[in-house]
Scaffold this motif. Structure first.
Motif, PDB file in Angstrom:
ATOM      1  N   ARG A 412       0.856  -1.181   0.000  1.00 24.45           N
ATOM      2  CA  ARG A 412       0.000   0.000   0.000  1.00 24.45           C
ATOM      3  C   ARG A 412       0.894   1.235   0.000  1.00 24.45           C
ATOM      4  NH1 ARG A 412      -4.270   0.382   4.352  1.00 24.45           N
ATOM      5  NH2 ARG A 412      -5.309   1.622   2.731  1.00 24.45           N
ATOM      6  N   ALA A 413       0.543   2.183  -0.877  1.00 25.90           N
ATOM      7  CA  ALA A 413       1.349   3.398  -0.990  1.00 25.90           C
ATOM      8  C   ALA A 413       1.302   4.175   0.322  1.00 25.90           C
ATOM      9  CB  ALA A 413       0.833   4.265  -2.137  1.00 25.90           C
ATOM     10  N   PRO A 414       2.395   4.840   0.670  1.00 24.03           N
ATOM     11  CA  PRO A 414       2.407   5.642   1.903  1.00 24.03           C
ATOM     12  C   PRO A 414       1.295   6.690   1.892  1.00 24.03           C
ATOM     13  CG  PRO A 414       4.628   5.400   1.017  1.00 24.03           C
ATOM     14  CD  PRO A 414       3.700   4.852  -0.017  1.00 24.03           C
ATOM     15  N   GLY A 415       0.624   6.842   3.016  1.00 22.34           N
ATOM     16  CA  GLY A 415      -0.443   7.828   3.131  1.00 22.34           C
ATOM     17  C   GLY A 415      -1.789   7.349   2.665  1.00 22.34           C
ATOM     18  N   SER A 416      -1.910   6.060   2.298  1.00 23.18           N
ATOM     19  CA  SER A 416      -3.200   5.547   1.850  1.00 23.18           C
ATOM     20  C   SER A 416      -4.197   5.593   2.998  1.00 23.18           C
ATOM     21  CB  SER A 416      -3.054   4.103   1.357  1.00 23.18           C
ATOM     22  OG  SER A 416      -2.172   4.045   0.259  1.00 23.18           O
ATOM     23  N   VAL A 417      -5.412   6.074   2.676  1.00 19.78           N
ATOM     24  CA  VAL A 417      -6.410   6.236   3.733  1.00 19.78           C
ATOM     25  C   VAL A 417      -7.523   5.203   3.641  1.00 19.78           C
ATOM     26  CG1 VAL A 417      -5.965   8.691   3.980  1.00 19.78           C
ATOM     27  CG2 VAL A 417      -7.650   7.915   2.299  1.00 19.78           C
ATOM     28  N   GLY A 418      -7.605   4.446   2.543  1.00 23.28           N
ATOM     29  CA  GLY A 418      -8.657   3.464   2.373  1.00 23.28           C
ATOM     30  C   GLY A 418      -8.417   2.246   3.232  1.00 23.28           C
ATOM     31  N   ALA A 419      -9.411   1.345   3.170  1.00 29.69           N
ATOM     32  CA  ALA A 419      -9.330   0.125   3.984  1.00 29.69           C
ATOM     33  C   ALA A 419      -8.891  -1.070   3.146  1.00 29.69           C
ATOM     34  CB  ALA A 419     -10.695  -0.158   4.621  1.00 29.69           C
ATOM     35  N   GLY A 420      -8.216  -0.820   2.033  1.00 33.40           N
ATOM     36  CA  GLY A 420      -7.802  -1.916   1.168  1.00 33.40           C
ATOM     37  C   GLY A 420      -6.708  -2.763   1.790  1.00 33.40           C
ATOM     38  N   SER A 421      -6.493  -3.943   1.188  1.00 31.80           N
ATOM     39  CA  SER A 421      -5.472  -4.866   1.704  1.00 31.80           C
ATOM     40  C   SER A 421      -4.219  -4.899   0.850  1.00 31.80           C
ATOM     41  CB  SER A 421      -6.067  -6.285   1.767  1.00 31.80           C
ATOM     42  OG  SER A 421      -6.491  -6.709   0.483  1.00 31.80           O
ATOM     43  N   GLY A 422      -4.214  -4.139  -0.235  1.00 33.11           N
ATOM     44  CA  GLY A 422      -3.040  -4.147  -1.109  1.00 33.11           C
ATOM     45  C   GLY A 422      -3.036  -5.272  -2.119  1.00 33.11           C
ATOM     46  N   LEU A 423      -4.204  -5.904  -2.326  1.00 32.31           N
ATOM     47  CA  LEU A 423      -4.287  -7.010  -3.283  1.00 32.31           C
ATOM     48  C   LEU A 423      -5.004  -6.631  -4.577  1.00 32.31           C
ATOM     49  CD1 LEU A 423      -5.129 -10.110  -1.049  1.00 32.31           C
ATOM     50  CD2 LEU A 423      -3.056  -9.750  -2.396  1.00 32.31           C
ATOM     51  N   GLY A 424      -5.758  -5.541  -4.570  1.00 27.72           N
ATOM     52  CA  GLY A 424      -6.612  -5.215  -5.708  1.00 27.72           C
ATOM     53  C   GLY A 424      -5.861  -5.091  -7.017  1.00 27.72           C
ATOM     54  N   LEU A 425      -4.839  -4.234  -7.064  1.00 28.55           N
ATOM     55  CA  LEU A 425      -4.103  -4.023  -8.307  1.00 28.55           C
ATOM     56  C   LEU A 425      -3.247  -5.232  -8.665  1.00 28.55           C
ATOM     57  CD1 LEU A 425      -3.079  -0.261  -8.077  1.00 28.55           C
ATOM     58  CD2 LEU A 425      -4.813  -1.312  -9.529  1.00 28.55           C
ATOM     59  N   ALA A 426      -2.809  -5.986  -7.667  1.00 25.84           N
ATOM     60  CA  ALA A 426      -2.067  -7.214  -7.967  1.00 25.84           C
ATOM     61  C   ALA A 426      -2.970  -8.209  -8.702  1.00 25.84           C
ATOM     62  CB  ALA A 426      -1.523  -7.831  -6.680  1.00 25.84           C
ATOM     63  N   ILE A 427      -4.219  -8.316  -8.268  1.00 23.71           N
ATOM     64  CA  ILE A 427      -5.173  -9.204  -8.938  1.00 23.71           C
ATOM     65  C   ILE A 427      -5.456  -8.685 -10.348  1.00 23.71           C
ATOM     66  CG2 ILE A 427      -7.541 -10.042  -8.895  1.00 23.71           C
ATOM     67  CD1 ILE A 427      -7.359 -10.050  -5.839  1.00 23.71           C
ATOM     68  N   VAL A 428      -5.631  -7.370 -10.486  1.00 22.19           N
ATOM     69  CA  VAL A 428      -5.860  -6.779 -11.813  1.00 22.19           C
ATOM     70  C   VAL A 428      -4.705  -7.100 -12.756  1.00 22.19           C
ATOM     71  CG1 VAL A 428      -6.046  -4.584 -13.046  1.00 22.19           C
ATOM     72  CG2 VAL A 428      -7.350  -4.956 -10.950  1.00 22.19           C
ATOM     73  N   ARG A 429      -3.491  -6.930 -12.262  1.00 24.95           N
ATOM     74  CA  ARG A 429      -2.328  -7.221 -13.104  1.00 24.95           C
ATOM     75  C   ARG A 429      -2.289  -8.688 -13.511  1.00 24.95           C
ATOM     76  NH1 ARG A 429       3.110  -7.830 -10.047  1.00 24.95           N
ATOM     77  NH2 ARG A 429       1.781  -9.549  -9.359  1.00 24.95           N
TER      78      ARG A 429
END
Length: 460
Positions: A412-429
């Protein structure tokens, strides 16, 4: 040790050639010069034999009859000077050039001899024949300077060196072609491996491979089989774990929602909300892990004709209500975009893009969160238009220096405010790769927000 096998083979062949070629050249030149010298010696000896036939015994006296024309023919040469002398039984000169009379040479009856000597300061090659003069022996000596022999030696050397140079060039070219041809099987294997995706663990194509390469191919195939088996076990574990977690997490989320709806002490309200948010986040992570395992397991399955417009329309039914709950404006600009792929994975790809946009899009009363989903064909540099799908939001975006890292799992990029887990874009890729597509991260409208564009190969 050179890093290139081709260069190593070429180097060793050149080194061996450099060692052998001079030896071969020496013996070839030596043999050629010897044959040339023998040919000249035969000519010189024939003259001595011919002059010996002119020696006669008349009334007990030795006579030598040589007419002017024959002598002129003997002495005529464009490059050398020819000498001769005929010696009687007692060594007296009967005819010819006196300097050839020395030294005294003893020959047996019928003997012939060739040797090098000097006439004055000039080196010469001399042929000496013993001629019968009755009961005694006379001698005929014929000599010539070494001009044509030296010329023949120089010409032979030049010709041999020229042929050696031509041979070396042709040999080097032939060896290069042979090595190149011999290395093609390895280059074919290298090309196969270079073009493989991380998910393509099929055995290598063999074709007409040399027997020396077969053990290497067998070892690579065995390694690919072990990696495939390990990857399969890992996918099954993730899928099983995610599947097993979904039921209790769903129950926990339901219980948290019911607890918030039912009467409860105000002191625990904040705790219940945190439990509810955490449960939603963990449930979403489990769903993403399951989707990730499915995308990896389906990476080698054949695709079917799919329209990205239809995939987006299906997503709209699920995500528009969620966007309304969050007060976000979720819009769709859809044109036909036919591709070949797996519809459920493409739906998961779009779901992750919309979820990320909802998590990070910002809005307030004056400027609500805005998300736009687009599909259609996009031309690039005059090439054939390619189908694409993109999701744009008006959130904080991603800094250019972070865009290469956000595709890493759980990053997750520094300063991210959402509740994501850091998997979304990895799955997209991963889903995009399995469809031969590319993912681009661009700035949103007016340089604000983020636009994620997935460009596919044209449907065939």
């Amino acid at each position: 040790m050179l890093g290139s096998l081709k260069a190593t083979l070429m180097l060793w062949v050149v080194l061996v050639t450099v060692v052998i070629a001079p030896v071969r050249l020496f013996f070839d030149l030596r043999g050629q010069l010897q044959r040339t010298s023998e040919a000249y010696d035969v000519g010189l000896s024939d003259w001595a034999l011919a002059l010996g036939n002119l020696v006669h015994i008349v009334d007990g006296r030795v006579q030598f009859d040589l007419n002017e024309q024959t002598e002129q023919s003997l002495r005529t040469s464009s490059t050398d000077t020819t000498y001769y002398i005929v010696l009687g039984p007692g060594g007296e000169r009967l005819a010819g050039d006196a300097p050839l009379g020395a030294p005294s040479i003893l020959l047996a009856r019928g003997e012939r001899r060739m040797f090098n000597t000097h006439v004055g300061k000039s080196p010469v090659r001399m042929a000496v024949h013993a001629v019968e003069c009755g009961a005694r022996l006379c001698q005929v000596r014929v000599a010539e300077t070494l001009g044509k022999r030296d010329k023949a030696r120089s010409e032979s050397l030049a010709l041999t060196l020229t042929l050696a140079l031509v041979f070396a060039l042709v040999f080097a070219l032939a060896i290069w072609l042979v090595v190149r041809h011999a290395m093609q099987p390895l280059e074919s294997v290298n090309e196969q491996l270079a073009q493989r995706s991380l998910d393509d663990l099929r055995p290598l194509r063999r074709g007409r491979m040399p027997s020396e390469v077969q053990p290497l191919l067998n070892a690579v195939d065995q390694l690919l089989q072990r990696v495939a088996a390990d990857a399969s076990r890992q996918r099954h574990f993730i899928a099983d774990a995610a599947h097993q977690l979904r039921t209790p997490l769903t129950s926990l989320r339901t219980e948290a929602e019911l607890a918030l709806l039912e009467a409860h002490p105000p002191a625990v309200h904040a705790t219940l909300e945190r439990v509810h948010r955490s449960t939603q986040r963990v449930a979403r992570a489990a769903d993403q892990l399951l989707a990730l395992a499915r995308s990896e397991a389906s990476s080698t399955e054949p695709g079917e004709p799919v329209d990205l417009k239809a995939v987006a329309q299906d997503a709209a039914q699920d995500w528009v209500p969620r966007a309304l709950e969050r007060g976000a404006d979720l819009g769709f600009q859809l044109d036909a975009a036919p591709v070949r792929g797996r519809r459920h994975l493409l739906g998961e790809l779009l779901a992750n893009l919309i979820h990320n946009a909802l998590e990070y899009a910002t809005g307030d009363a004056q400027r609500p969160a805005r998300i736009t989903v687009r599909t259609g064909l996009r031309a690039q540099g005059g090439a054939e238009p390619r189908p694409m799908i993109e999701v744009e939001d008006n959130g904080p975006g991603i800094a250019p220096e972070e865009r290469s890292r956000v595709f890493e799992r759980f990053y997750r990029a520094p300063g991210s405010v959402g509740a994501g887990s850091g998997l979304g874009l990895a799955i997209v890729r991963d889903i995009a790769r399995s469809h031969g597509a590319t993912v681009e991260l661009l700035d949103g409208e007016d340089g604000c927000g983020l636009r994620v564009r997935v460009v596919f190969l044209p449907a065939s």
